[in-house]
Motif scaffolding. Structure first.
Motif, short mmCIF file in Angstrom:
data_model
loop_
_atom_site.label_atom_id
_atom_site.label_comp_id
_atom_site.label_asym_id
_atom_site.label_seq_id
_atom_site.Cartn_x
_atom_site.Cartn_y
_atom_site.Cartn_z
N PRO A 78 0.95 -1.38 -0.05
CA PRO A 78 -0.06 -0.12 -0.02
C PRO A 78 0.92 1.23 -0.04
CG PRO A 78 0.04 -0.97 2.40
CD PRO A 78 0.96 -1.77 1.39
N GLU A 79 2.16 0.99 0.00
CA GLU A 79 3.01 2.30 0.08
C GLU A 79 4.50 1.45 -0.02
OE1 GLU A 79 4.28 3.97 3.71
OE2 GLU A 79 4.25 1.70 4.85
N PHE A 80 5.43 2.54 -0.13
CA PHE A 80 6.73 1.98 -0.40
C PHE A 80 7.78 1.95 1.04
CE2 PHE A 80 6.26 3.59 -4.50
CZ PHE A 80 6.82 2.59 -5.47
N ARG A 117 -8.88 9.81 -6.35
CA ARG A 117 -8.63 8.63 -5.65
C ARG A 117 -8.72 7.20 -6.30
NH1 ARG A 117 -8.38 8.76 -0.15
NH2 ARG A 117 -9.27 10.80 0.08
N HIS A 118 -7.92 6.56 -6.24
CA HIS A 118 -8.01 5.25 -7.28
C HIS A 118 -7.52 4.32 -6.33
CE1 HIS A 118 -8.24 7.99 -10.52
NE2 HIS A 118 -7.37 8.64 -9.98
N ARG A 119 -7.60 3.03 -6.81
CA ARG A 119 -7.16 1.84 -5.94
C ARG A 119 -5.63 1.41 -6.58
NH1 ARG A 119 -12.90 -1.21 -5.15
NH2 ARG A 119 -13.75 0.29 -3.81
N SER A 124 6.14 8.70 -6.33
CA SER A 124 7.27 8.69 -6.39
C SER A 124 7.63 8.76 -4.67
CB SER A 124 7.90 9.76 -7.09
OG SER A 124 7.42 11.12 -6.58
N ASN A 125 8.60 7.94 -4.13
CA ASN A 125 8.95 8.05 -2.94
C ASN A 125 10.26 8.15 -2.52
OD1 ASN A 125 7.58 6.53 -0.09
ND2 ASN A 125 9.88 5.79 -0.53
N TYR A 126 10.67 8.99 -1.61
CA TYR A 126 12.16 9.37 -1.22
C TYR A 126 12.21 9.22 0.22
CZ TYR A 126 11.38 11.91 -5.34
OH TYR A 126 11.07 12.45 -6.79
N GLY A 293 1.04 14.94 -1.90
CA GLY A 293 2.12 14.42 -1.19
C GLY A 293 2.08 14.44 0.10
N GLY A 294 2.64 13.63 0.70
CA GLY A 294 2.94 13.43 2.42
C GLY A 294 3.91 12.83 2.75
N GLY A 295 4.60 12.91 4.11
CA GLY A 295 5.48 12.18 4.50
C GLY A 295 5.82 12.79 5.80
N GLY A 296 6.79 12.33 6.44
CA GLY A 296 7.58 12.63 7.73
C GLY A 296 8.49 11.84 8.36
N ARG A 297 8.63 11.90 9.67
CA ARG A 297 9.84 11.24 10.42
C ARG A 297 9.20 10.09 11.23
NH1 ARG A 297 14.70 11.49 11.86
NH2 ARG A 297 15.12 13.34 10.50
N VAL A 315 9.22 10.80 2.28
CA VAL A 315 7.95 11.57 1.70
C VAL A 315 7.86 10.66 0.40
CG1 VAL A 315 9.13 12.98 -0.30
CG2 VAL A 315 6.82 13.44 0.70
N ALA A 316 6.32 10.52 0.09
CA ALA A 316 5.63 10.05 -1.24
C ALA A 316 4.72 10.93 -1.84
CB ALA A 316 5.01 8.76 -0.97
N HIS A 317 4.95 11.05 -3.06
CA HIS A 317 4.11 12.04 -3.75
C HIS A 317 2.94 11.00 -4.80
CE1 HIS A 317 8.00 14.09 -3.67
NE2 HIS A 317 7.27 14.60 -2.79
N GLY A 318 1.90 11.54 -4.72
CA GLY A 318 0.66 10.74 -5.54
C GLY A 318 1.02 11.38 -7.13
N LEU A 319 1.34 10.53 -8.00
CA LEU A 319 1.66 11.24 -9.27
C LEU A 319 0.40 11.45 -9.99
CD1 LEU A 319 4.90 9.18 -10.44
CD2 LEU A 319 4.74 11.30 -9.20
P1 HAM Z 1 0.57 8.83 2.24
O1 HAM Z 1 0.21 10.08 2.64
O2 HAM Z 1 -0.46 7.69 2.52
O3 HAM Z 1 2.11 8.49 2.66
O4 HAM Z 1 0.52 8.70 0.52
C1 HAM Z 1 1.43 9.53 -0.17
C2 HAM Z 1 0.39 10.36 -1.50
O5 HAM Z 1 -0.18 9.31 -2.11
C3 HAM Z 1 -0.86 11.04 -1.01
O6 HAM Z 1 -0.46 12.50 -0.68
C4 HAM Z 1 -1.49 11.17 -2.30
O7 HAM Z 1 -1.03 12.10 -2.98
C5 HAM Z 1 -1.20 9.76 -2.61
N1 HAM Z 1 -2.45 8.82 -2.32
C6 HAM Z 1 -2.63 8.12 -1.58
N2 HAM Z 1 -3.67 7.35 -1.54
C7 HAM Z 1 -4.15 7.73 -2.85
C8 HAM Z 1 -5.57 7.32 -3.53
N3 HAM Z 1 -6.31 6.38 -3.17
N4 HAM Z 1 -5.39 7.78 -4.77
C9 HAM Z 1 -4.82 8.57 -5.34
N5 HAM Z 1 -3.59 9.02 -4.70
C10 HAM Z 1 -3.29 8.47 -3.56
C11 HAM Z 1 2.71 7.48 2.16
O8 HAM Z 1 2.28 6.71 1.44
C12 HAM Z 1 4.22 7.36 3.12
N6 HAM Z 1 4.78 6.09 2.79
C13 HAM Z 1 4.94 8.52 2.83
C14 HAM Z 1 6.08 8.42 3.43
C15 HAM Z 1 7.27 7.98 3.01
N7 HAM Z 1 6.40 8.81 4.71
C16 HAM Z 1 7.68 8.60 5.25
N8 HAM Z 1 8.24 7.91 3.80
#
Ligand code: HAM
Length: 429
Positions: A78-80, A117-119, A124-126, A293-297, A315-319
């Motif tokens: 669900p994330e990186f 909002r998609h599934r 892009s993840n840093y 995009g969103g992230g943190g420590r 951080v991860a950005h939603g492309l």
């Molecule tokens: P997240 O806020 O869950 O963070 O997701 C990052 C971005 O993914 C969101 O800001 C949004 O742009 C995009 N996103 C999430 N869900 C959806 C969805 N259903 N449809 C479209 N876009 C979506 C993370 O994933 C963390 N892993 C970030 C991180 C990295 N924190 C620390 N390192």
């Protein structure tokens, strides 16, 4: 047989859309290069236990989970972040810190499909691992700003908070981690009344509830004033006070970097993922009411996975959402870049010659489509026009005897006879 469509929440990208997606991925990759983040490619399928460990109830309940044929409990990522933390806890365990690691690709969440909002979600993840200094937090925020700028997005607003402030108070009130997590989930969904009811039922002090109610209201773009108010509110809660000091330092570094970000501090800001321990942030544009995009420590995840204790921020950005914002702000790049040529043999006897000329052009870097349907010349030209191609190369016996072809400029509606080895030059100029 039924008519098959994509599974709900999943999308096809046609060539033009795919070209846009790839160009945004390229920008994300370029930002990674410029900041020194090495790309890693990790599996889409990981063990459920790893992905679920600190994802938080919300993300956990939306994972695509299944048993593989060997009976293992696995899930689509669900994330990186969990995958990168696994790698740092194992394979990269003994490598010198810090690490800067970048990934780009799909992640999967069973969210309710709607605009933005998609599934299947492209991120892009840093991740910056091995530093607890505020400059590392600042780098992740500034890197996000660089990507927004590279995409041509205007009016980005960064919402910043600090999980350590809320958790610091909860810790000193001896609130169990499970209850803390549940309250943070409610706060992430802005269900503050439910969060306060849960707090009241958990036996924390009246002072704690009063402070939290104040914190939730405390937000604004006068960032240093907001943080100072935050500091005075949490006085007496040692860890929370430390955390607000840390937030102040991060914001000061960002301010002093002169990168001129639009920041709003939100003292009651919480995020769904449970691994966060420090500064958290999201980036938005006013045109869309969703985070790009969103992230943190998160300083404890790598140790939890059995690695060396390694502070980390990412951080991860939603492309998909970045593309949507680029559409709204009308800054999408023109997808068509190169000149294109249709090669059309006058007769099927010349098919081999047509392929030979096509190859010659491709070797010279020209984009070529050969007529493969065997249409009459007029039809083939009409089709090349309809698809906005730039040139047609008409391969005929008479010209070939002289080592030449007819080159037709479809835009100018003019044609000339050109030696085969000169076509690429004429097309490019
Ligand atoms: P997240 O806020 O869950 O963070 O997701 C990052 C971005 O993914 C969101 O800001 C949004 O742009 C995009 N996103 C999430 N869900 C959806 C969805 N259903 N449809 C479209 N876009 C979506 C993370 O994933 C963390 N892993 C970030 C991180 C990295 N924190 C620390 N390192």
């Amino acid at each position: 047989m039924s008519v098959f469509r994509t599974v709900r929440g999943m999308r096809d990208f046609l060539p033009q859309e795919a070209a846009i997606l790839r160009s945004v991925e390229e920008k994300a990759r370029r930002v990674a290069e410029l900041y020194g983040y090495g790309e890693i490619v990790t599996p889409i399928v990981e063990s459920y236990e790893l992905l679920a460990a600190k994802a938080g109830e919300e993300v956990k309940s939306r994972m695509f989970v299944f048993k593989d044929l060997g009976g293992r409990d696995v899930a689509l990522r669900p994330e990186f972040t969990a995958s990168v933390a696994r790698l740092v806890a194992t394979t990269l365990r003994n490598q010198p810190r810090p690490f800067r690691l970048f990934s780009v690709g799909s992640v999967y969440r069973y969210d309710e499909p709607q605009k933005g909002r998609h599934r299947e979600i492209r991120q892009s993840n840093y991740e910056l691992m091995g530093s607890e200094a505020p400059i590392a937090d600042a780098e992740i925020v500034l890197l996000t700003n660089s990507l927004m700028q590279a995409c041509g997005l205007r009016n980005c607003v960064f919402k910043v908070g600090h999980v350590g402030v809320l958790r610091g108070i909860f810790d000193e009130e001896n609130l169990e981690d499970k209850v803390q997590d549940a309250i943070m989930q409610l706060m992430d969904k802005k269900q503050y009344d439910d969060a306060f009811t849960m707090l009241e039922n958990s036996g924390v002090s009246a002072k704690c509830i009063k402070i939290l109610k104040e914190l939730v209201k405390l937000k604004g773009q006068e960032i240093f004033d907001v943080v100072k108010k935050m500091q005075s509110l949490v006085e007496g809660y040692g860890k929370a006070a430390e955390a607000s000091k840390n937030l102040f330092q991060i914001l000061r570094i960002i301010y002093e970097s002169a990168c001129d970000l639009d920041i709003s501090v939100d003292a009651g800001f919480a995020r769904g993922l449970e691994y966060y321990t420090g500064m958290i942030f999201e980036v938005n544009v006013p045109d869309l009411d969703i985070a790009l995009g969103g992230g943190g420590r998160y300083d404890k995840l790598i140790k939890l996975f059995g690695g060396e204790s390694t502070p980390a921020v990412g951080v991860a950005h939603g492309l998909d959402r970045i593309i949507l914002a680029m559409q709204e702000q009308k800054v999408l790049p023109d997808a068509k870049l190169e000149k294109s040529v249709a090669v059309i043999p006058v007769d099927e006897k010349l098919n081999g010659e047509a392929l030979k000329i096509a190859q010659l052009l491709r070797d010279a870097g020209v984009r070529v489509e050969v007529e493969v349907v065997g249409r009459k010349m007029a039809k083939a030209l009409e089709d090349a026009n309809r698809r906005a191609m730039d040139f047609a190369v008409i391969v005929g016996e008479r010209e070939l005897k002289e080592g030449a072809v007819v080159l037709r400029d479809l835009k100018k509606r003019a044609q000339q006879t050109v030696k085969v080895n000169a076509i690429a030059g004429v097309v490019r100029n």
